[in-house]
Write a protein that holds these residues in place. Structure first.
Motif, short mmCIF file in Angstrom:
data_model
loop_
_atom_site.label_atom_id
_atom_site.label_comp_id
_atom_site.label_asym_id
_atom_site.label_seq_id
_atom_site.Cartn_x
_atom_site.Cartn_y
_atom_site.Cartn_z
N ARG A 113 0.79 -1.17 -0.02
CA ARG A 113 0.05 0.05 -0.18
C ARG A 113 0.83 1.29 -0.10
O ARG A 113 0.49 1.97 -0.79
CB ARG A 113 -0.74 0.09 1.37
CG ARG A 113 -1.55 1.28 1.34
CD ARG A 113 -2.76 1.11 2.53
NE ARG A 113 -3.56 2.54 2.66
CZ ARG A 113 -4.72 2.38 3.14
NH1 ARG A 113 -5.14 1.23 3.82
NH2 ARG A 113 -5.16 3.51 3.43
N VAL A 138 2.00 2.33 -3.59
CA VAL A 138 0.90 2.96 -4.47
C VAL A 138 0.52 4.08 -3.93
O VAL A 138 0.38 5.26 -4.75
CB VAL A 138 -0.17 2.05 -4.69
CG1 VAL A 138 -1.09 1.71 -3.37
CG2 VAL A 138 -1.08 2.43 -5.78
N ASP A 139 0.49 4.56 -2.70
CA ASP A 139 -0.25 5.69 -1.95
C ASP A 139 1.21 6.87 -2.34
O ASP A 139 0.68 8.07 -2.52
CB ASP A 139 -0.33 5.52 -0.70
CG ASP A 139 -1.51 4.83 -0.23
OD1 ASP A 139 -2.43 4.66 -1.22
OD2 ASP A 139 -1.66 4.49 0.88
N MET A 165 -6.31 -3.06 -7.37
CA MET A 165 -5.76 -1.97 -6.40
C MET A 165 -6.45 -2.78 -5.23
O MET A 165 -5.65 -2.19 -3.84
CB MET A 165 -6.06 -0.39 -6.69
CG MET A 165 -5.65 -0.02 -8.01
SD MET A 165 -5.89 1.99 -8.25
CE MET A 165 -4.86 2.33 -6.73
N PHE A 193 -5.26 0.51 -1.09
CA PHE A 193 -4.75 1.91 -1.05
C PHE A 193 -5.72 2.98 -0.36
O PHE A 193 -6.74 2.36 0.07
CB PHE A 193 -4.68 2.44 -2.76
CG PHE A 193 -5.94 2.39 -3.23
CD1 PHE A 193 -6.64 3.82 -3.76
CD2 PHE A 193 -6.97 1.44 -3.69
CE1 PHE A 193 -7.72 3.78 -4.33
CE2 PHE A 193 -8.10 1.50 -4.24
CZ PHE A 193 -8.47 2.71 -4.67
N ASP A 194 -5.65 4.02 -0.13
CA ASP A 194 -6.16 5.12 0.41
C ASP A 194 -7.33 5.53 -0.45
O ASP A 194 -7.29 6.45 -1.24
CB ASP A 194 -5.30 6.27 0.98
CG ASP A 194 -5.93 7.18 1.89
OD1 ASP A 194 -7.23 7.20 2.01
OD2 ASP A 194 -5.15 8.08 2.49
N GLU A 195 -8.29 4.88 -0.31
CA GLU A 195 -9.62 5.16 -1.31
C GLU A 195 -10.22 6.56 -1.02
O GLU A 195 -10.69 7.29 -1.78
CB GLU A 195 -10.67 4.01 -1.15
CG GLU A 195 -10.25 2.72 -1.62
CD GLU A 195 -11.42 1.73 -1.92
OE1 GLU A 195 -12.50 2.14 -1.98
OE2 GLU A 195 -11.19 0.58 -1.44
#
Length: 786
Positions: free
Chosen positions: A248, A251-252, A299, A307-309
């Motif tokens: 995570r 990708v963040d 994702m 990930f930080d949706e």
């Protein structure tokens, strides 16, 4: 939380997004607003108007995905990438959501018109039509590589949004084979010009595989939008980069672009279908939805921790980008509508005024009487300006219109004074930029100095001297030496002074010819664009020709009169007069002796334009021998004339040799033997050496030179150039221009297509007024809906 629940919430969110988007498409207010702006944009492109219409400009490197993104917005594929239609001209794509259009209706706007052509069927032929339009335009422009003139395409479809995107050529580092080497620079300049207007949003695409710190084209965006206030950054081909993330935090970190982009910039991350085997538009749209779904799934499920949706879900996927652009453009339309309506009203009024003025000018152009009156006023104004410049005027800028002596010599047909070194002839203020009357007077002073520097020609060789002396010895016996000296001086004066007189005429005529352009500029500035007959090229050419022809006639007249005076100054009658005048000597030697006095005088008259000093001896040379006796009696009253036949001659005495009082032959021979050539050659030609003859010739030459430099040449040049320019210029020009039939006179105003040009301009303005009024009316309807 279970993954299945996340997928269901995601699907519900996607369904809600589609429903809200469909509601936006079907909103009548949004439809009216967008259609009005699309109409205004088409009219602005056709009429060349610069209106602050909210627009989106897509820029990026070649192969960064701009063409695929354009097809995604349209909702159908038309093989845009296969023909690279966006590489040489901008393409304005006006997308109109029309629920009734189940098949795309694509039409290209006609060049230089706000009308659209017929629909292009099938839609896959759109790219070929754009390519043909591009190639035809580039060929008409002389085979250039790129052009900034856009192509406008209107696409009406049930599955496209209300959106306008300007697709630009992709940045390249090197020109392709067959293209010019400067093609990359041409593309760069054109894209910057398209993205620079502040009312345009910039949609910048970059492949997600490129690191933010390594971006080649991000600096181009910073040049036109330094703070990214109107820039939307899109990382294309996101599915390729997504494979590199495992956890995570990775990708963040990438999605936040921390440290590379300003905090106010939030990029979008988009992936589109890669399968080019897709045939139908429905399959294309379904594939885009499937790609977005697959991205979300990977994702959430394929990356450890997801990930930080909350922060990034609204920036991922093509559907979110499309929604954001629609809403942002709609907001900008709404905010810009009042200012746009006011601007349209202002442009309508301005173009209507231009149309009325064009109608008046066209009507005047077709009225020969009005043309004659206007042309006479203009020609008279130019002539009066020429006279004003000759009399002295400080209004024109000397730095723009004046010339130094060296510049004047180089520009004229007489760069040097014949037989005189140019460096030795430098009048006072030779480095000042003068024109008109001041330049005329300076040239006269320069001519006086050139004559003063003229020496007895060295071309008079010994063989030539002996030929003349022996010839006169056989004919004139005791007076042969005197006659030989006169003939030598006569030939020397013609050879040395004749070219100087011709050069003076050329230089002065050049000074006068330059006045036309200065006078025409001043006349245009004082009369205004309506009265200066600016479009009529043939008339202005004829007016210039009339001025130049008049000055050419004056030049020929001055040259003829100076030649006549030179003949008179070297005639036998003049030689008889020179026998009783003292030798003036060399004026340069005299000037050297008087340098001290001259320096003091110069200090008292510092800054004043010098004039030639007074002559030692004043002498008038009559043009014809018939009036010679009368002139001499008036000028030499103090000299006692000779008496009867037996009266002796001598110094201070002059023999009246007119037919009525001519002495006998024996008396004339006696006088010649006693006083010929002042007694220097009294012994006869046989005993006189060639040195004596040359000395006598040089003395006569100096007397002729003095008369030329100080008496008749300056007066003749002024009377033949300045007086006619002041008194007769306007009349002579008017006779040449206006003493002709109406048909011949009107030919000056129609031969160059002036009337047709005015009519074409009137028609063009009429079309612009009509188009602007239509746009204004549509915006008035829009204002009622807001």
């Amino acid at each position: 939380m279970q993954p299945g629940g996340m997928v269901r919430r995601s699907q519900a969110a996607d369904s809600s997004l589609r429903e809200s988007t469909q509601e936006l498409f079907e909103t009548s207010e949004a439809q009216i607003r967008y259609r009005a702006y699309s109409r205004l944009q088409a009219a602005a492109v056709a009429m060349g108007e610069s209106l602050a219409i909210p627009e989106i400009v897509a820029i990026g490197g070649q192969s960064d995905g701009k063409s695929s993104l354009l097809e995604a917005f349209l909702g159908f594929r038309f093989n845009v990438r296969e023909v690279e239609m966006g590489t040489r001209r901008p393409l304005i794509v006006q997308m109109v959501h029309d629920p009734t259009a189940q098949e795309p209706r694509c039409r290209l706007q006609e060049e230089d018109s706000d009308e659209y052509g017929p629909p292009i069927v099938p839609e896959t032929a759109v790219a070929d039509a754009i390519q043909r339009r591009t190639e035809d335009h580039l060929r008409k422009m002389g085979g250039i590589a790129v052009s900034s003139k856009p192509i406008v395409m209107r696409a009406e479809y049930a599955y496209c949004p209300n959106l306008t995107i300007i697709d630009t050529p992709g940045f390249i580092l090197k020109a392709k084979t067959g293209e010019l080497d400067n093609t990359p620079d041409e593309i760069m300049s054109m894209v910057k010009a398209q993205a620079s207007p502040p009312h345009r949003m910039i949609l910048f695409l970059q492949q997600s595989s490129v690191e933010w710190a390594s971006s080649l084209w991000l600096r181009v965006v910073q040049e036109v939008d330094p703070y990214f206030q109107r820039t939307v950054i899109v990382a294309s081909k996101f599915d390729n980069r997504l494979k590199e993330f495992a956890e995570r935090w990775e990708v963040d970190k990438y999605l936040s672009a921390t440290g590379y982009l300003p905090p106010n910039v939030r990029p979008f991350f988009v992936a589109l279908p890669k399968d080019r085997v897709i045939q139908s538009s429905a399959e294309w749209r379904r594939s885009m939805t499937e790609v977005d779904t697959a991205i979300y799934k990977h994702m959430r499920d394929g990356i450890k921790g997801g990930f930080d949706e909350e922060r990034f879900v609204s920036r991922i996927g093509f559907s979110n980008l499309k929604k954001f652009l629609e809403e942002e453009l709609s907001r900008r339309y709404r905010e810009a509508a009042p200012a746009t309506l006011a601007l349209l009203q202002e442009r309508c009024d301005a173009v209507s005024s231009e149309l009325m003025a064009a109608e008046i000018r066209l009507k005047s152009a077709e009225d020969v009487g009005a043309l004659r009156r206007a042309a006479m006023r203009y020609a008279d104004t130019v002539a009066r300006q020429v006279v004003s410049l000759l009399q002295g005027s400080a209004e024109p800028d000397p730095m723009q219109h004046g010339l130094t002596t060296d510049e004047e010599r180089a520009a004229s047909r007489a760069p040097q004074w014949p037989g005189v070194s140019g460096a030795s002839v430098q009048p006072l203020h030779h480095d000042s930029k003068l024109f008109g009357g001041a330049a005329f007077e300076r040239c006269l002073e320069e001519f006086h100095m050139a004559v003063a520097h003229t020496r007895f020609p060295t071309s008079m060789s010994n063989d030539r001297l002996r030929n003349i002396m022996y010839a006169y010895k056989g004919k004139h016996h005791n007076g042969g030496a005197a006659k030989a000296a006169e003939d030598i001086a006569r030939q020397a004066a013609k050879e040395a002074l004749g070219p100087l007189l011709d050069a003076a005429c050329v230089r002065l005529a050049f000074i006068l010819r330059r006045l036309f352009d200065i006078a025409a500029d001043r006349a245009a500035a004082t009369m205004g664009s309506k009265d200066n007959l600016h479009p009529y090229i043939s008339f202005h050419a004829a007016l210039r020709s009339a001025h130049q022809s008049f000055i050419s006639r004056l030049e020929e007249q001055a040259r003829g009169m100076l030649r006549t005076h030179l003949e008179a100054a070297t005639s036998q009658f003049a030689m008889n007069m020179y026998a009783h005048l003292p030798d003036p000597g060399d004026p340069l030697d005299v000037e050297g002796e008087e340098d001290g006095d001259a320096d003091g005088a110069a200090e008292d008259a510092e800054g004043a334009m010098p004039t030639p000093g007074p002559a030692r001896v004043q002498m008038t040379v009559p043009e014809t021998p018939s009036s010679a006796a009368q002139v001499l009696n008036e000028r030499l009253k103090a000299v006692q004339l000779g008496g009867g036949v037996g009266a002796p001659g001598g110094p201070g005495r002059f023999e009246d040799n007119t037919p009525s009082r001519r002495a006998t032959k024996s008396r004339r021979v006696a006088l010649q033997n006693a006083g010929g050539m002042g007694g220097m050659l009294a012994g006869g030609g046989a005993s006189s050496s060639s040195d004596d003859v040359v000395s006598a010739s040089e003395a006569l030459f100096r007397k002729i030179r003095l008369a030329v430099a100080t008496q008749y040449a300056p007066a003749t040049l002024k009377s033949t150039f300045l007086d006619p320019m002041t008194d007769r210029l306007g009349l002579e020009v008017s006779l040449e221009l206006f003493a002709r039939s109406d048909g011949d006179f009107g030919a000056m105003f129609s031969a160059a297509g002036a009337v047709a040009a005015l009519a074409a301009k009137r028609d063009m303005l009429a079309r612009r007024v009509e188009g602007l009024i239509k746009c204004k009316n549509e915006f008035q309807e829009l204002a009622k809906c807001l």
